[in-house]
Design a protein around this motif. Structure first.
Motif, PDB file in Angstrom:
ATOM      1  N   GLY A   8     -24.528   4.675   9.323  1.00 37.43           N
ATOM      2  CA  GLY A   8     -25.118   3.609   8.502  1.00 37.43           C
ATOM      3  C   GLY A   8     -26.529   3.318   8.986  1.00 37.43           C
ATOM      4  O   GLY A   8     -27.023   2.194   8.909  1.00 37.43           O
ATOM      5  N   MET A  12     -29.452  -2.068   6.567  1.00 36.40           N
ATOM      6  CA  MET A  12     -30.188  -3.182   7.176  1.00 36.40           C
ATOM      7  C   MET A  12     -29.872  -3.308   8.669  1.00 36.40           C
ATOM      8  O   MET A  12     -30.770  -3.237   9.510  1.00 36.40           O
ATOM      9  N   GLY A  14     -28.040  -1.329  10.676  1.00 31.06           N
ATOM     10  CA  GLY A  14     -28.178  -0.072  11.407  1.00 31.06           C
ATOM     11  C   GLY A  14     -29.616   0.199  11.810  1.00 31.06           C
ATOM     12  O   GLY A  14     -29.902   0.601  12.947  1.00 31.06           O
ATOM     13  N   GLY A  56     -26.029  12.755   5.783  1.00 30.82           N
ATOM     14  CA  GLY A  56     -24.692  13.280   5.528  1.00 30.82           C
ATOM     15  C   GLY A  56     -23.731  12.177   5.162  1.00 30.82           C
ATOM     16  O   GLY A  56     -23.999  10.995   5.382  1.00 30.82           O
ATOM     17  N   ILE A  58     -20.001  10.475   5.493  1.00 33.62           N
ATOM     18  CA  ILE A  58     -18.889  10.418   6.470  1.00 33.62           C
ATOM     19  C   ILE A  58     -17.543  10.810   5.855  1.00 33.62           C
ATOM     20  O   ILE A  58     -16.557  10.965   6.563  1.00 33.62           O
ATOM     21  N   ARG A  59     -17.520  11.002   4.530  1.00 31.88           N
ATOM     22  CA  ARG A  59     -16.284  11.484   3.915  1.00 31.88           C
ATOM     23  C   ARG A  59     -16.001  12.934   4.289  1.00 31.88           C
ATOM     24  O   ARG A  59     -14.879  13.411   4.175  1.00 31.88           O
ATOM     25  N   ALA A  79     -21.496   2.681   9.042  1.00 32.78           N
ATOM     26  CA  ALA A  79     -21.513   3.209   7.670  1.00 32.78           C
ATOM     27  C   ALA A  79     -20.337   2.649   6.884  1.00 32.78           C
ATOM     28  O   ALA A  79     -19.193   2.693   7.337  1.00 32.78           O
ATOM     29  N   SER A  80     -20.625   2.113   5.720  1.00 30.89           N
ATOM     30  CA  SER A  80     -19.576   1.485   4.934  1.00 30.89           C
ATOM     31  C   SER A  80     -20.097   1.246   3.531  1.00 30.89           C
ATOM     32  O   SER A  80     -21.304   1.034   3.350  1.00 30.89           O
ATOM     33  N   VAL A  81     -19.189   1.272   2.580  1.00 29.10           N
ATOM     34  CA  VAL A  81     -19.570   0.781   1.261  1.00 29.10           C
ATOM     35  C   VAL A  81     -19.556  -0.730   1.367  1.00 29.10           C
ATOM     36  O   VAL A  81     -18.553  -1.326   1.734  1.00 29.10           O
ATOM     37  N   ILE A  97     -14.075   6.749   2.317  1.00 30.20           N
ATOM     38  CA  ILE A  97     -15.180   6.329   3.187  1.00 30.20           C
ATOM     39  C   ILE A  97     -14.664   5.448   4.316  1.00 30.20           C
ATOM     40  O   ILE A  97     -14.893   5.722   5.500  1.00 30.20           O
ATOM     41  N   THR A 119     -18.053  -2.282  13.129  1.00 31.70           N
ATOM     42  CA  THR A 119     -18.541  -3.516  12.507  1.00 31.70           C
ATOM     43  C   THR A 119     -17.600  -3.948  11.392  1.00 31.70           C
ATOM     44  O   THR A 119     -17.563  -3.367  10.318  1.00 31.70           O
ATOM     45  N   TYR A 151     -12.090  -4.981   0.206  1.00 29.65           N
ATOM     46  CA  TYR A 151     -13.008  -4.816   1.349  1.00 29.65           C
ATOM     47  C   TYR A 151     -12.360  -5.378   2.618  1.00 29.65           C
ATOM     48  O   TYR A 151     -12.326  -4.716   3.665  1.00 29.65           O
ATOM     49  N   PHE A 178     -18.847  -9.812  11.480  1.00 30.65           N
ATOM     50  CA  PHE A 178     -20.089 -10.488  11.115  1.00 30.65           C
ATOM     51  C   PHE A 178     -19.837 -11.608  10.100  1.00 30.65           C
ATOM     52  O   PHE A 178     -18.958 -11.498   9.243  1.00 30.65           O
ATOM     53  N   ASN A 180     -22.057 -13.391   7.241  1.00 34.72           N
ATOM     54  CA  ASN A 180     -23.256 -13.492   6.374  1.00 34.72           C
ATOM     55  C   ASN A 180     -24.562 -13.185   7.086  1.00 34.72           C
ATOM     56  O   ASN A 180     -25.383 -14.076   7.332  1.00 34.72           O
ATOM     57  N   VAL A 181     -24.742 -11.935   7.401  1.00 36.90           N
ATOM     58  CA  VAL A 181     -25.968 -11.488   8.063  1.00 36.90           C
ATOM     59  C   VAL A 181     -27.094 -11.392   7.022  1.00 36.90           C
ATOM     60  O   VAL A 181     -26.863 -10.954   5.888  1.00 36.90           O
TER      61      VAL A 181
END
Ligand code: NAD
Length: 325
Positions: A8, A12, A14, A56, A58-59, A79-81, A97, A119, A151, A178, A180-181
């Motif tokens: 990721g 933001m 990452g 790349g 991650i899948r 990395a995440s949706v 993912i 995270t 999620y 986290f 609300n970053v």
């Protein structure tokens, strides 16, 4: 030389994490699905001699295996949706993912004894009304027909995998949740980033259902410091930490701060979520972290108040016209 992997990398958090690690003298290997030439967030890192980037997904197991550095001390897995809307466009990607991608990383970390920092999110607590939330508090979720819980459920399942492998084999891991970053470089689809983006483009920001819901907005610089502590301190191994600013602020007040610091004369437009999204939308009135564990074990607490953080984010947006284009 100390080295670390960051997935990721173009996002933001990452990208801010990478800037921090490079500043600390760490060799950084970044992975993201975004091509490097389009990764505006990596403008500062891009030319650094200690920064290595791989585009790349991650899948793809082979991609993960090519990217993985067994000699690295840490894998920061970000990395995440992000955003339920994306999951809804392709619901099966939730498995591919979040679950399979992370599962394959965990297997490599276990094999090579690389420490993993994951995270997670305050969404795992769902709509538990008993705030502030401690890390051991219950998850109270709504029906599976309500999209937003996908999620939360995906992040919680990964937390289960990590705790399970840690207990089975001792693979060093830490989890952060986290709250609300916000801050520079954030995709303008969240309340602070969208309000700033709109105000600076002379468009009225939107406020949902009057904006009386509260959130604990946490500045990205504070979060990055907590992430590094959770990923490196011995006392954090096998643990989960809330990383949030415990000060509650009404969403309407945050939007007003964005307008004020942007020197905008606009007023927010009220959106009734019931009309716009129907019954599949379910909001959470309050989301407050108990941060005593992070304070005691990591020596961490958020130090940036929301007004200062918003002013900094606006100054950054003004200095980076590509963001407002
Ligand atoms: N921002 C917040 O308030 C918040 C709150 C809770 C949790 N988190 C978590 O923090 C992490 C970072 O969030 P962020 O705010 O920086 O989000 P972001 O959307 O800015 O970054 C996520 C990055 O992951 C990348 N990515 C997505 N799918 C990928 C794939 N299949 N392969 C490779 N890369 C992929 C994206 O391209 C993006 O650059 C995420 O895991 C997110 O769930 C963020």
């Amino acid at each position: 030389m100390n080295s670390a992997m960051v997935t990721g990398a173009a996002g933001m958090i990452g990208s801010h994490l990478i800037d921090r690690l490079l500043g600390d003298g760490v060799v950084v290997y970044g992975l993201d699905v975004m091509p490097l030439e389009r990764a505006n967030n990596l403008q500062e890192a891009r030319g650094h001699s200690n920064f290595h980037y791989m585009q790349g997904d991650i899948r793809d197991k082979e991609t993960i295996e090519r990217f993985f550095r067994p000699e690295a001390s840490t894998l920061y897995h970000l990395a995440s949706v992000v955003g339920v809307r994306h999951y809804m466009e392709d619901p099966l990607s939730l498995i591919d993912i979040a679950i399979i991608g992370t599962r394959n990383f965990i297997a490599l970390c276990e094999k090579h004894n690389v420490r993993i920092l994951f995270t997670s999110t305050s969404e795992v607590y769902g709509r538990n009304p008993a705030v502030p939330w401690k890390e051991t508090d219950d998850r109270i979720l709504g029906a599976t027909s309500v999209d937003r819980w996908s999620y939360s459920t995906s992040k919680a399942l990964i937390e289960h995998m990590l705790f399970g492998v840690y207990r089975k084999s001792g693979m060093p891991m830490s989890i952060v949740r986290f709250f609300n970053v916000y801050g520079p470089r954030q995709n303008p689809i969240y309340v602070v980033s969208q309000s700033i983006y709109r105000a600076l483009r002379n468009e009225a920001p939107e406020v949902y259902d009057g904006g009386r819901q509260t959130r604990c907005f946490t500045y990205v610089g504070d979060v990055v410091d907590g992430v590094v502590r959770a990923a490196t301190l011995p006392d954090a191994v096998g643990e989960v930490f809330n990383l949030g600013n415990p000060t509650e602020v009404a969403i309407g007040d945050v939007i007003d701060l964005c307008l004020k610091h942007s020197e905008s004369q606009l007023s927010p437009v009220d959106i009734e979520t019931g009309k716009k999204y129907g019954s599949v939308y379910e909001d959470i009135e309050r989301r407050v972290p108990d941060v005593s564990k992070a304070r005691e074990r990591l020596g961490w607490q958020a130090t940036t108040d929301v007004s200062t953080g918003i002013a900094r984010t606006i100054a950054w947006a003004r200095a980076n016209p590509w963001y407002l284009a």
